[in-house]
Design a protein around this motif. Sequence first.
Motif, PDB file in Angstrom:
ATOM      1  N   ASN A 238       2.302   1.690  -3.466  1.00  0.00           N
ATOM      2  CA  ASN A 238       1.317   2.206  -4.415  1.00  0.00           C
ATOM      3  C   ASN A 238       1.065   3.696  -4.211  1.00  0.00           C
ATOM      4  N   LEU A 239       0.935   4.098  -2.955  1.00  0.00           N
ATOM      5  CA  LEU A 239       0.731   5.518  -2.672  1.00  0.00           C
ATOM      6  C   LEU A 239       1.916   6.352  -3.121  1.00  0.00           C
ATOM      7  N   TRP A 240       3.113   5.847  -2.858  1.00  0.00           N
ATOM      8  CA  TRP A 240       4.319   6.595  -3.205  1.00  0.00           C
ATOM      9  C   TRP A 240       4.492   6.668  -4.721  1.00  0.00           C
ATOM     10  N   LEU A 241       4.242   5.563  -5.410  1.00  0.00           N
ATOM     11  CA  LEU A 241       4.359   5.566  -6.871  1.00  0.00           C
ATOM     12  C   LEU A 241       3.355   6.520  -7.512  1.00  0.00           C
ATOM     13  N   SER A 242       2.197   6.689  -6.894  1.00  0.00           N
ATOM     14  CA  SER A 242       1.211   7.617  -7.440  1.00  0.00           C
ATOM     15  C   SER A 242       1.502   9.066  -7.046  1.00  0.00           C
ATOM     16  N   ASN A 243       2.451   9.263  -6.135  1.00  0.00           N
ATOM     17  CA  ASN A 243       2.876  10.600  -5.686  1.00  0.00           C
ATOM     18  C   ASN A 243       4.401  10.644  -5.591  1.00  0.00           C
TER      19      ASN A 243
ATOM     20  N   LYS B 160       0.840  -1.203   0.000  1.00  0.00           N
ATOM     21  CA  LYS B 160       0.000   0.000   0.000  1.00  0.00           C
ATOM     22  C   LYS B 160       0.871   1.248   0.000  1.00  0.00           C
TER      23      LYS B 160
END
Length: 71
Positions: free
Chosen positions: A16-21, A13
């Motif tokens: 995923n959050l870091w890759l999207s930001n 999780k």
Amino acid sequence: MRDKNRIKPIIEKLENLWLSNPDFRLGQLIMCIIKPEEANPKIFYLEDDEFLTKLNELEKRWNEIKEQEDE
């Protein structure tokens, strides 16, 4: 001992959050997860390479402690 199976979903999780930001540093991302008034503001400005260095230092200390306990 805590259930090791809890780790992978949390890391995934976070990934995923870091890759999207990707413009966030890890410390900034963590500060977004927790309330800023409850966190040390230094982590917000900590560069990722410094964070990794601190993780490596922690791992080394924990390994040394574990080795001492195994003796």
